[in-house]
Design a protein around this motif. Structure first.
Motif, mmCIF file in Angstrom:
data_model
loop_
_atom_site.group_PDB
_atom_site.id
_atom_site.type_symbol
_atom_site.label_atom_id
_atom_site.label_comp_id
_atom_site.label_asym_id
_atom_site.label_seq_id
_atom_site.Cartn_x
_atom_site.Cartn_y
_atom_site.Cartn_z
ATOM 1 N N ARG A 77 7.067 -25.839 3.862
ATOM 2 C CA ARG A 77 5.781 -26.467 4.156
ATOM 3 C C ARG A 77 4.904 -25.550 5.011
ATOM 4 N N ASP A 78 4.747 -25.834 6.304
ATOM 5 C CA ASP A 78 3.852 -25.001 7.125
ATOM 6 C C ASP A 78 4.610 -23.960 7.948
ATOM 7 N N THR A 79 5.871 -23.735 7.648
ATOM 8 C CA THR A 79 6.685 -22.775 8.394
ATOM 9 C C THR A 79 6.986 -21.562 7.531
ATOM 10 N N LEU A 80 6.674 -20.381 8.051
ATOM 11 C CA LEU A 80 6.985 -19.130 7.369
ATOM 12 C C LEU A 80 8.468 -18.824 7.554
ATOM 13 N N LEU A 81 9.171 -18.572 6.445
ATOM 14 C CA LEU A 81 10.609 -18.327 6.509
ATOM 15 C C LEU A 81 10.974 -16.851 6.349
ATOM 16 N N GLY A 82 10.303 -16.158 5.436
ATOM 17 C CA GLY A 82 10.647 -14.767 5.140
ATOM 18 C C GLY A 82 10.047 -14.371 3.811
ATOM 19 N N GLY A 83 10.667 -13.401 3.147
ATOM 20 C CA GLY A 83 10.137 -12.984 1.848
ATOM 21 C C GLY A 83 10.875 -11.773 1.312
ATOM 22 N N GLY A 84 10.360 -11.246 0.225
ATOM 23 C CA GLY A 84 10.923 -10.066 -0.412
ATOM 24 C C GLY A 84 9.905 -9.448 -1.348
ATOM 25 N N ILE A 85 10.206 -8.261 -1.849
ATOM 26 C CA ILE A 85 9.290 -7.531 -2.732
ATOM 27 C C ILE A 85 9.707 -7.725 -4.179
ATOM 28 N N ILE A 86 8.744 -8.097 -5.007
ATOM 29 C CA ILE A 86 9.005 -8.314 -6.432
ATOM 30 C C ILE A 86 9.311 -6.978 -7.093
ATOM 31 N N GLU A 87 10.335 -6.966 -7.935
ATOM 32 C CA GLU A 87 10.702 -5.729 -8.621
ATOM 33 C C GLU A 87 10.892 -5.967 -10.115
ATOM 34 N N TYR A 88 10.857 -4.844 -10.869
ATOM 35 C CA TYR A 88 11.121 -4.901 -12.302
ATOM 36 C C TYR A 88 12.598 -5.195 -12.528
ATOM 37 N N LYS A 89 12.909 -5.834 -13.636
ATOM 38 C CA LYS A 89 14.302 -6.036 -14.035
ATOM 39 C C LYS A 89 14.395 -5.966 -15.546
ATOM 40 N N TYR A 123 -4.812 0.123 -14.667
ATOM 41 C CA TYR A 123 -4.462 -1.232 -15.097
ATOM 42 C C TYR A 123 -3.343 -1.806 -14.237
ATOM 43 N N THR A 124 -3.349 -3.116 -14.113
ATOM 44 C CA THR A 124 -2.265 -3.835 -13.462
ATOM 45 C C THR A 124 -1.850 -4.999 -14.356
ATOM 46 N N VAL A 125 -0.625 -5.446 -14.171
ATOM 47 C CA VAL A 125 -0.115 -6.567 -14.959
ATOM 48 C C VAL A 125 -0.991 -7.794 -14.723
ATOM 49 N N GLY A 126 -1.397 -8.420 -15.803
ATOM 50 C CA GLY A 126 -2.260 -9.603 -15.732
ATOM 51 C C GLY A 126 -3.729 -9.307 -15.909
ATOM 52 N N CYS A 175 12.112 -20.415 -10.915
ATOM 53 C CA CYS A 175 10.906 -21.187 -10.612
ATOM 54 C C CYS A 175 10.876 -22.491 -11.393
ATOM 55 N N GLU A 176 10.471 -23.568 -10.718
ATOM 56 C CA GLU A 176 10.360 -24.849 -11.399
ATOM 57 C C GLU A 176 9.273 -24.817 -12.462
ATOM 58 N N GLU A 177 8.181 -24.117 -12.171
ATOM 59 C CA GLU A 177 7.147 -23.905 -13.167
ATOM 60 C C GLU A 177 6.862 -22.415 -13.282
ATOM 61 N N ALA A 178 6.483 -21.990 -14.475
ATOM 62 C CA ALA A 178 6.286 -20.567 -14.725
ATOM 63 C C ALA A 178 5.151 -20.016 -13.857
ATOM 64 N N VAL A 179 5.346 -18.811 -13.348
ATOM 65 C CA VAL A 179 4.381 -18.135 -12.484
ATOM 66 C C VAL A 179 3.655 -17.082 -13.306
ATOM 67 N N ARG A 180 2.309 -17.063 -13.211
ATOM 68 C CA ARG A 180 1.527 -16.077 -13.954
ATOM 69 C C ARG A 180 1.578 -14.702 -13.292
ATOM 70 N N ALA A 181 2.040 -13.735 -14.038
ATOM 71 C CA ALA A 181 1.978 -12.317 -13.678
ATOM 72 C C ALA A 181 2.464 -12.015 -12.262
ATOM 73 N N PRO A 182 3.715 -12.355 -11.929
ATOM 74 C CA PRO A 182 4.241 -11.895 -10.639
ATOM 75 C C PRO A 182 4.389 -10.377 -10.679
ATOM 76 N N MET A 183 3.610 -9.657 -9.887
ATOM 77 C CA MET A 183 3.483 -8.209 -10.049
ATOM 78 C C MET A 183 4.507 -7.457 -9.209
ATOM 79 N N PRO A 184 5.291 -6.589 -9.824
ATOM 80 C CA PRO A 184 6.216 -5.753 -9.053
ATOM 81 C C PRO A 184 5.474 -4.955 -7.990
ATOM 82 N N GLY A 185 6.018 -4.972 -6.783
ATOM 83 C CA GLY A 185 5.375 -4.315 -5.649
ATOM 84 C C GLY A 185 4.720 -5.305 -4.698
ATOM 85 N N GLN A 186 4.304 -6.451 -5.232
ATOM 86 C CA GLN A 186 3.763 -7.505 -4.378
ATOM 87 C C GLN A 186 4.908 -8.258 -3.713
ATOM 88 N N SER A 187 4.590 -9.093 -2.749
ATOM 89 C CA SER A 187 5.613 -9.848 -2.028
ATOM 90 C C SER A 187 5.652 -11.298 -2.489
#
Length: 343
Positions: free
Chosen positions: A331-343, A228-231, A313-325
């Motif tokens: 807009r059309d420019t990639l800036l960076g990112g991070g890994i979602i974690e539990y809290k 199983y996965t979240v969501g 988040c301005e609007e709620a995000v459905r099931a942001p899964m820990p481990g995903q990015s």
């Protein structure tokens, strides 16, 4: 141009073939490199034959053991901790681009190139990644871990193409006809997409676990939380006529927490291993995605030290899964990112 030698990541597909041919036509000395992650001899022979047809040098580099240690084993480890890891992000960072750069240094090549449908643009002394005009081919989500050392030597020859059909038309015009094949959309080492079956083969047998609601009430049993996965809704039993969705995992006690669809939506997402392509650590208003094809959300990034932070988040995000990015854009420019974690 001081050094016209370029190392091309060469899978033997249409995109890498077109990338190599474009560079050859522009006068580069092209060396195609195929990384052998699986010992797939037919694939290696196909890539070698295509390179010969194009008229470029080609080498295969065996990387099976390293791929297992750096991609597959971390995937299994994270999965067993209740995360839903994204091995494609890790593979691009520690295997493909790092491998291309190391090989380029060995061969004294100034440039590396891949068949991504992306654009590079230099602004204020920094190289930026721009998203693809064709959203179906945009793979910028996976490349947020790159930095200026890589981008300053990187070429995306397919930046001018709008679609796969256009690439195929270019190859046919150049006398290179390739059979159409379905593109892989999943994890390469789990081709059937059955993550649970893969994990089960790789780990000891897990005892029966419990479904519980968020108040601790037992709702039933299951044969391993890693199914199983979240969501997730599919495979989750309806209990007393009520339909449930997976809202959390408790791997340490092999439990799956069930709840309602509304329980999945979050307005705060915690992140680790934050990285920005320009080398900074930015805080403030930002756009972000939580999957490759996902919606571009609006939010505010707050830093909390040690390359960690959280998104409001301005609007709620459905099931942001820990481990995903969570991957950041302007807009059309990639800036960076991070890994979602539990809290």
């Amino acid at each position: 141009m001081r050094n016209k030698k370029v190392i091309v990541g060469f899978s033997g597909g249409a995109d890498s073939a077109a990338a190599a041919l474009i560079l050859k036509n522009k006068g580069y000395e092209v060396l195609g490199v195929t990384f052998d992650f699986f010992g797939d001899e037919p694939l290696l022979k196909k890539a070698s034959a295509l390179a010969k047809k194009i008229g470029i040098r080609h080498e295969c580099i065996k990387r099976q053991l390293e791929f297992r240690e750096k991609v597959i084993k971390p995937f299994i480890s994270e999965y067993l901790r209740g995360y839903t890891p994204n091995p494609c992000v890790r593979c691009d960072a520690v295997m493909k681009f790092r491998g291309l750069m190391a090989y380029a240094n060995e061969k004294e090549a100034e440039f590396i190139a891949t068949g991504h449908y992306l654009r590079l643009e230099k602004r204020h002394g920094q190289v930026q990644i721009k998203t693809s005009a064709d959203s179906r081919k945009d793979q910028s989500y996976y490349l947020y871990t790159l930095d200026q050392e890589y981008l300053s030597r990187l070429i995306f020859p397919l930046s001018a193409f709008q679609s796969k059909d256009a690439v195929r038309a270019f190859l046919e015009k150049e006398g290179i006809a390739l059979p159409k094949s379905e593109e892989s959309q999943g994890i390469c080492f789990i081709p059937d997409g059955n993550y649970a079956r893969f994990i089960k083969k790789e780990t000891p047998l897990m005892p029966e676990g419990r479904f519980r609601d968020r108040f601790g009430k037992i709702l039933g049993s299951h044969n391993g939380f890693y199914h199983y996965t979240v969501g997730q809704k599919r495979g989750v039993p309806a209990i007393s006529g009520k339909k449930y969705v997976v809202t959390a995992l408790r791997p340490e006690i092999n439990e799956v927490i069930l709840g309602e669809e509304s329980d999945l939506y979050q307005k705060k997402i915690f992140l680790k291993e934050l990285h920005f392509i320009d080398g900074s650590l930015y805080s403030g208003e930002i756009q972000f995605k939580v999957c490759r094809w996902g919606y571009l959300y609006q939010g505010t990034l707050h830093l909390s030290g040690d390359h960690r932070g959280y998104l409001e988040c301005e609007e709620a995000v459905r099931a942001p899964m820990p481990g995903q990015s969570a991957v950041f854009y302007d807009r059309d420019t990639l800036l960076g990112g991070g890994i979602i974690e539990y809290k």
